[in-house]
Each structure stands twice: as C-alpha cells, then as structure tokens.
Design a protein around this motif. Structure first.
Motif, PDB file in Angstrom:
ATOM      1  N   GLY A  75       1.920   0.740  12.433  1.00  0.00           N
ATOM      2  CA  GLY A  75       2.058   2.144  12.801  1.00  0.00           C
ATOM      3  C   GLY A  75       2.448   3.006  11.625  1.00  0.00           C
ATOM      4  N   PRO A  76       2.588   4.299  11.841  1.00  0.00           N
ATOM      5  CA  PRO A  76       2.948   5.219  10.755  1.00  0.00           C
ATOM      6  C   PRO A  76       4.396   5.008  10.302  1.00  0.00           C
ATOM      7  N   GLY A  77       4.653   5.322   9.040  1.00  0.00           N
ATOM      8  CA  GLY A  77       6.005   5.230   8.508  1.00  0.00           C
ATOM      9  C   GLY A  77       6.453   3.828   8.171  1.00  0.00           C
ATOM     10  N   ILE A  78       5.520   2.859   8.161  1.00  0.00           N
ATOM     11  CA  ILE A  78       5.861   1.465   7.887  1.00  0.00           C
ATOM     12  C   ILE A  78       5.488   1.104   6.448  1.00  0.00           C
ATOM     13  N   TRP A  79       6.417   0.485   5.750  1.00  0.00           N
ATOM     14  CA  TRP A  79       6.142   0.006   4.396  1.00  0.00           C
ATOM     15  C   TRP A  79       5.129  -1.126   4.466  1.00  0.00           C
ATOM     16  N   THR A  80       4.125  -1.099   3.594  1.00  0.00           N
ATOM     17  CA  THR A  80       3.013  -2.048   3.694  1.00  0.00           C
ATOM     18  C   THR A  80       2.825  -2.876   2.433  1.00  0.00           C
ATOM     19  N   GLY A  81       3.887  -3.082   1.663  1.00  0.00           N
ATOM     20  CA  GLY A  81       3.765  -3.896   0.454  1.00  0.00           C
ATOM     21  C   GLY A  81       3.278  -5.298   0.762  1.00  0.00           C
ATOM     22  N   LYS A  82       2.564  -5.879  -0.192  1.00  0.00           N
ATOM     23  CA  LYS A  82       1.910  -7.165   0.051  1.00  0.00           C
ATOM     24  C   LYS A  82       2.860  -8.360   0.028  1.00  0.00           C
ATOM     25  N   PRO A 131      22.223   1.142  10.822  1.00  0.00           N
ATOM     26  CA  PRO A 131      21.978   2.552  11.156  1.00  0.00           C
ATOM     27  C   PRO A 131      20.853   2.689  12.171  1.00  0.00           C
ATOM     28  N   GLY A 132      20.711   3.887  12.707  1.00  0.00           N
ATOM     29  CA  GLY A 132      19.588   4.146  13.601  1.00  0.00           C
ATOM     30  C   GLY A 132      18.279   4.157  12.838  1.00  0.00           C
ATOM     31  N   PRO A 133      17.155   4.227  13.534  1.00  0.00           N
ATOM     32  CA  PRO A 133      15.846   4.190  12.874  1.00  0.00           C
ATOM     33  C   PRO A 133      15.644   5.398  11.963  1.00  0.00           C
ATOM     34  N   PRO A 134      14.811   5.244  10.942  1.00  0.00           N
ATOM     35  CA  PRO A 134      14.576   6.354  10.014  1.00  0.00           C
ATOM     36  C   PRO A 134      13.789   7.481  10.679  1.00  0.00           C
ATOM     37  N   PRO A 135      13.907   8.699  10.137  1.00  0.00           N
ATOM     38  CA  PRO A 135      13.145   9.823  10.681  1.00  0.00           C
ATOM     39  C   PRO A 135      11.727   9.827  10.116  1.00  0.00           C
ATOM     40  N   TYR A 168      13.480  -2.043  10.210  1.00  0.00           N
ATOM     41  CA  TYR A 168      12.689  -0.807  10.333  1.00  0.00           C
ATOM     42  C   TYR A 168      11.477  -0.739   9.415  1.00  0.00           C
ATOM     43  N   TRP A 169      11.467  -1.513   8.328  1.00  0.00           N
ATOM     44  CA  TRP A 169      10.345  -1.496   7.391  1.00  0.00           C
ATOM     45  C   TRP A 169      10.033  -0.056   6.929  1.00  0.00           C
ATOM     46  N   GLY A 170      11.078   0.673   6.565  1.00  0.00           N
ATOM     47  CA  GLY A 170      10.909   2.072   6.194  1.00  0.00           C
ATOM     48  C   GLY A 170      10.010   2.273   4.980  1.00  0.00           C
ATOM     49  N   ILE A 171       9.120   3.225   5.083  1.00  0.00           N
ATOM     50  CA  ILE A 171       8.107   3.465   4.065  1.00  0.00           C
ATOM     51  C   ILE A 171       8.727   4.057   2.798  1.00  0.00           C
ATOM     52  N   ARG A 172       8.095   3.792   1.672  1.00  0.00           N
ATOM     53  CA  ARG A 172       8.502   4.353   0.382  1.00  0.00           C
ATOM     54  C   ARG A 172       7.702   5.638   0.101  1.00  0.00           C
ATOM     55  N   PRO A 173       8.243   6.502  -0.790  1.00  0.00           N
ATOM     56  CA  PRO A 173       7.560   7.770  -1.071  1.00  0.00           C
ATOM     57  C   PRO A 173       6.115   7.635  -1.528  1.00  0.00           C
ATOM     58  N   ASP A 174       5.823   6.665  -2.417  1.00  0.00           N
ATOM     59  CA  ASP A 174       4.464   6.565  -2.939  1.00  0.00           C
ATOM     60  C   ASP A 174       3.477   5.979  -1.933  1.00  0.00           C
ATOM     61  N   PRO A 204      10.254  -0.877  -6.050  1.00  0.00           N
ATOM     62  CA  PRO A 204      10.618  -2.267  -5.735  1.00  0.00           C
ATOM     63  C   PRO A 204       9.791  -2.829  -4.570  1.00  0.00           C
ATOM     64  N   PRO A 205       9.639  -4.144  -4.529  1.00  0.00           N
ATOM     65  CA  PRO A 205       8.779  -4.768  -3.508  1.00  0.00           C
ATOM     66  C   PRO A 205       9.487  -5.065  -2.188  1.00  0.00           C
ATOM     67  N   PHE A 206      10.089  -4.053  -1.594  1.00  0.00           N
ATOM     68  CA  PHE A 206      10.692  -4.202  -0.267  1.00  0.00           C
ATOM     69  C   PHE A 206      10.851  -2.814   0.343  1.00  0.00           C
ATOM     70  N   PRO A 207      11.046  -2.741   1.662  1.00  0.00           N
ATOM     71  CA  PRO A 207      11.145  -1.439   2.335  1.00  0.00           C
ATOM     72  C   PRO A 207      12.239  -0.557   1.749  1.00  0.00           C
ATOM     73  N   GLY A 208      12.127   0.744   1.987  1.00  0.00           N
ATOM     74  CA  GLY A 208      13.021   1.691   1.346  1.00  0.00           C
ATOM     75  C   GLY A 208      14.253   2.081   2.126  1.00  0.00           C
ATOM     76  N   TYR A 209      14.239   1.969   3.439  1.00  0.00           N
ATOM     77  CA  TYR A 209      15.325   2.504   4.270  1.00  0.00           C
ATOM     78  C   TYR A 209      16.216   1.380   4.789  1.00  0.00           C
ATOM     79  N   PRO A 210      17.521   1.410   4.483  1.00  0.00           N
ATOM     80  CA  PRO A 210      18.229   2.311   3.567  1.00  0.00           C
ATOM     81  C   PRO A 210      18.172   1.791   2.143  1.00  0.00           C
ATOM     82  N   SER A 211      18.604   2.617   1.197  1.00  0.00           N
ATOM     83  CA  SER A 211      18.582   2.234  -0.214  1.00  0.00           C
ATOM     84  C   SER A 211      19.634   1.179  -0.522  1.00  0.00           C
ATOM     85  N   GLY A 212      19.217   0.087  -1.163  1.00  0.00           N
ATOM     86  CA  GLY A 212      20.155  -0.951  -1.566  1.00  0.00           C
ATOM     87  C   GLY A 212      21.102  -0.466  -2.653  1.00  0.00           C
TER      88      GLY A 212
END
Length: 444
Positions: free
Chosen positions: A229-236, A259-263, A339-345, A358-366
């Motif tokens: 779905g939308p907003g999901i990080w899709t790194g290989k 935390p709750g799910p990302p916006p 949540y597999w939060g998407i990255r900006p790029d 980095p090769p992992f989801p963005g939300y939240p920042s490590g």
C-alpha cells in the motif's frame, strides 16, 4: 599518656582511611543479571607475604614496554579500554549481536565489579604498596582493598565477551587481558593472586551472563513478509528486520513505548523540499552521518568528574548507558518494522538526499531515538551539563532531516521514544541502592 596519644593517632588514621575508601558498600548494590554480588563472593585469600618478592621483582625488571602498559591501563575506569574496543566493533556489526555484545560487556563488568567489591570489603586485603614500603605505586592510588583486582575483573569479562561475539579476536583479547593483569602487579597495585582471582571472577560472571541472555536475540530468519500500500518503504534488502523482536532488559517488551502509526507525509515532504541548505546544516548532517556513538562524550564526562577513579560508579554508568542503547535499538526497530514507514526519496522519487538512504524503514528515526536517550540519560548522570546534552539530542535528530533521509515527524517521534526508554532506565537506577540521587545532587 603516650599510649593514649598513640591510640588516638591510630584511630584517627583508621577513620581517615575509611573516609577515603571507594564505595565500601558497593558490594550490596543491585546487580543486573546475577542474583547479587555476595552470590559470587570469593574464598578468603592466602597470605600475601610470599608475593611481596614477586611484586618487587616485577618493579625491578621494568622496561619501557612495561612502563607503557602501566600508563595505558592507568587511564580511565577498569572498563574504559574495553568499552572503547567494543564500541569500534559493535557500531560496524551488521548483525543484531553487535548491540547485545556492547550491552553485555558493560553490564557484566558492572555486575562483576559489584561482586568484586563484596569480596574486597569482606577480607580487606591491603594493596602491595600499603603492605610493604619498598613497593612503589606507579599511578593513582586506588583507595580500596586489593583482592580481587578490579582491572583484572574487567579483563576477565571483556576477553570472554569479545571472544564469544568476535572469535577471530580471541587470542588478541586474551593477550591484552594478560598485559592488563601484569601491569597492575608491576604498578604495585595488586598482588599476582589478586589479578588471577579477579580475572577468574570476571570470566565466570561473563559466562553466566552469556547464558542468561542466550535467547535475547531473535534467531528465526525473516519470513520476507511486508505490508503493501501507499506510504510503505520498499527497499530490497531490509537491515535488521527482526531486530524489534529481541528481548528487552528494562522495557517490559519492545512495543512498550511503540508510537502510533505514521501520518501521510505530504506536509513533511513539502517542508523537506522547501528546506534551504547552509554550510552549517550540511556540516551537521555529515557529522552525525559519519559517527554517532556518544562514547567519547561519556568518557570525557567521567574524566571531568573524576568518576573514572571510582570503579563501581563508573561501571554503573557504563552499564546503564549500554542497556539504554540496547533497549532503544530494540524499541525503535520494533516500530520501524511494525509500520514500514517510507523514506523521503521513495515518497518523492525526484528528491535527492544529501547522504545515502539507510536500508531500513524511516519511521521513527534511529538516530533521533538514540539522541533522545542520550540527552535524557546523560542529563540524569551529569545534571549540570543538561543544556549541552539536550543540544546534542536536538542536533543529532535534526541532522537526519538536514541529510534528507528522514522527515521531521520521524525525528520528533524518535526523540520521544528515546526519552521514554531513558526514563525507564532511570527508574531502574533509582531503585538500585546506590544513593545516586544524593551523589548527583552534590555534583550540581
């Protein structure tokens, strides 16, 4: 009259010595992974008189290399050199064993130090330089009993832990441990039997704690499933996809502070694209992208407060920080892969970040989570420097936005998560029987 004066002088000298003693009650402090310090109390040592000649011989045969070793091991708390070594190893470890190895080295050193202090004050064996005036003390005088040697305790722990997680270094760390032990004898600070007993105590506790934490790292391979779905990080090739399933130390579970799910990141993306880079923002981004560990800062603060001369206190701080690193990592990775939060790029493929993503989801920042933890926990230990630590937390989190690899929401949520983990660690510390709040109040 003379006898009375002699008695009074003796009493006063004994009283002064007791005041100078380093944490005589530390053997009763609460431990992390062993039942108590007393549970590992060593048997009473034999007479040290036969070992005086060995210490004198070691001092008479000192060469430049041996003097260099004395100077090397005189620096910092007993775990200082080993903490520096494991820091370089775990921060580049591509497995989740890395953060566990760092936590275990420091926690086992603390637990073994508490056990050592229980034994020290059970028998009150004098240091060699106290026992015989011919023996010189080559370094800061440790104001605690000699048996067992606390530097050797740390060496026994570290050589065991590092060899377990990084077996290719087993021979190197064992030789390093032997040099640490020999340096204490040559420095006039420990008898040979003190070093042997200390090393063995550290080794035993390290092995017990390796067994205790054998199920901490989730061992099943990732099943390859991810949400769609939308907003999901899709790194290989996602990194540490099961890291959030590790067992925690202080937290009741990895998801305790999830935390709750990302916006939807539309507004965050607009903010990021509108951001105008400056020399300062780029410098901050590159600084935190190239290094994050706060170990150097921690070493510095311990030296500034002279806490490196207080082995139990220093070990306690190193252990607490290592536990907080570990639990923050696990909690953050739990949220990332919940949540597999998407990255900006990925959200906007036309956007180019300043540094590689980095090769992992963005939300939240490590980075933000660890920054929040450092800001909160370091402020507890060194309250006079709170403003400095809070700035470091903000700069560390903001660097990821400036680098273009995180949304500001990632950072805000990460900071909050790290602070909550630190709060849980602090609650544990406040109940460990050390009287730390009084000690901190005196340092304000």
């Amino acid at each position: 009259m003379k006898k009375s004066l002699l008695t009074l002088t003796t009493v006063l000298c004994m009283a002064a010595h007791l005041v100078a003693q380093v944490e005589p009650t530390a053997g009763t402090w609460k431990t992390w992974f062993i039942p108590s310090g007393k549970a590992y109390r060593l048997p009473q040592p034999a007479s040290y008189k036969q070992e005086v000649a060995q210490v004198l011989a070691a001092q008479q045969n000192l060469d430049a290399a041996a003097r260099q070793q004395i100077q090397f091991w005189n620096a910092g708390a007993p775990v200082y050199r080993w903490n520096d070594m494991i820091g370089k190893l775990w921060m580049t470890d591509t497995s989740t064993n890395g953060v566990l190895s760092n936590m275990l080295l420091n926690v086992a050193t603390y637990d073994a130090t508490i056990a050592a202090w229980d034994t020290k004050y059970a028998y009150n064996r004098p240091r060699p330089y106290v026992a015989d005036s011919r023996i010189k003390v080559l370094g800061p005088k440790p104001d605690s009993p000699s048996y067992p040697c606390e530097v050797s305790v740390a060496a026994g722990v570290a050589s065991t832990i590092i060899a377990h997680f990084y077996p290719h270094l087993a021979d190197s760390v064992n030789r390093m441990a032997q040099r640490a032990m020999a340096s204490r004898v040559a420095a006039g600070m420990a008898f040979p039997s003190d070093t042997l007993a200390g090393f063995e105590l550290g080794r035993r506790i390290a092995e017990a704690e390796l067994a205790h934490t054998s199920n901490y790292v989730y061992k099943k391979p990732w099943d390859g499933k991810r949400p769609a779905g939308p907003g999901i990080w899709t790194g290989k090739k996602p990194m540490f996809p099961t890291g959030g399933q590790n067992k925690t130390v202080v937290l009741t579970s990895a998801s305790q502070f999830r935390p709750g799910p990302p916006p939807d990141f539309a507004k965050d993306m607009a903010d990021l694209k509108a951001f105008k880079q400056t020399f300062r923002s780029k410098a901050n981004a590159f600084y935190y992208a190239s290094q994050f560990s706060s170990d150097d800062l921690l070493h510095k603060k311990l030296f500034e407060q002279n806490l490196h001369l207080n082995a139990p206190r220093a070990a306690r701080i190193y252990a607490a920080v290592a536990v907080a690193y570990y639990d923050t990592f696990v909690a953050c990775w739990d949220a990332k892969y919940a949540y597999w939060g998407i990255r900006p790029d990925q959200y906007d493929p036309t956007y180019q970040p300043l540094v590689p993503t980095p090769p992992f989801p963005g939300y939240p920042s490590g980075h933000a989570a660890l920054s929040g933890m450092v800001g909160e926990l370091f402020s507890y230990f060194f309250p006079a420097d709170r403003a400095q630590f809070q700035k470091i937390a903000r700069d560390g989190a903001e660097s990821r936005f400036q680098a273009g690899i995180h949304f500001r929401t990632d950072n805000e949520v990460g900071l909050d998560l790290g602070r909550k983990v630190a709060g849980a660690v602090i609650q544990r510390l406040m109940a460990d029987g050390t009287g730390e709040d009084l000690t901190i109040a005196r340092r304000k």
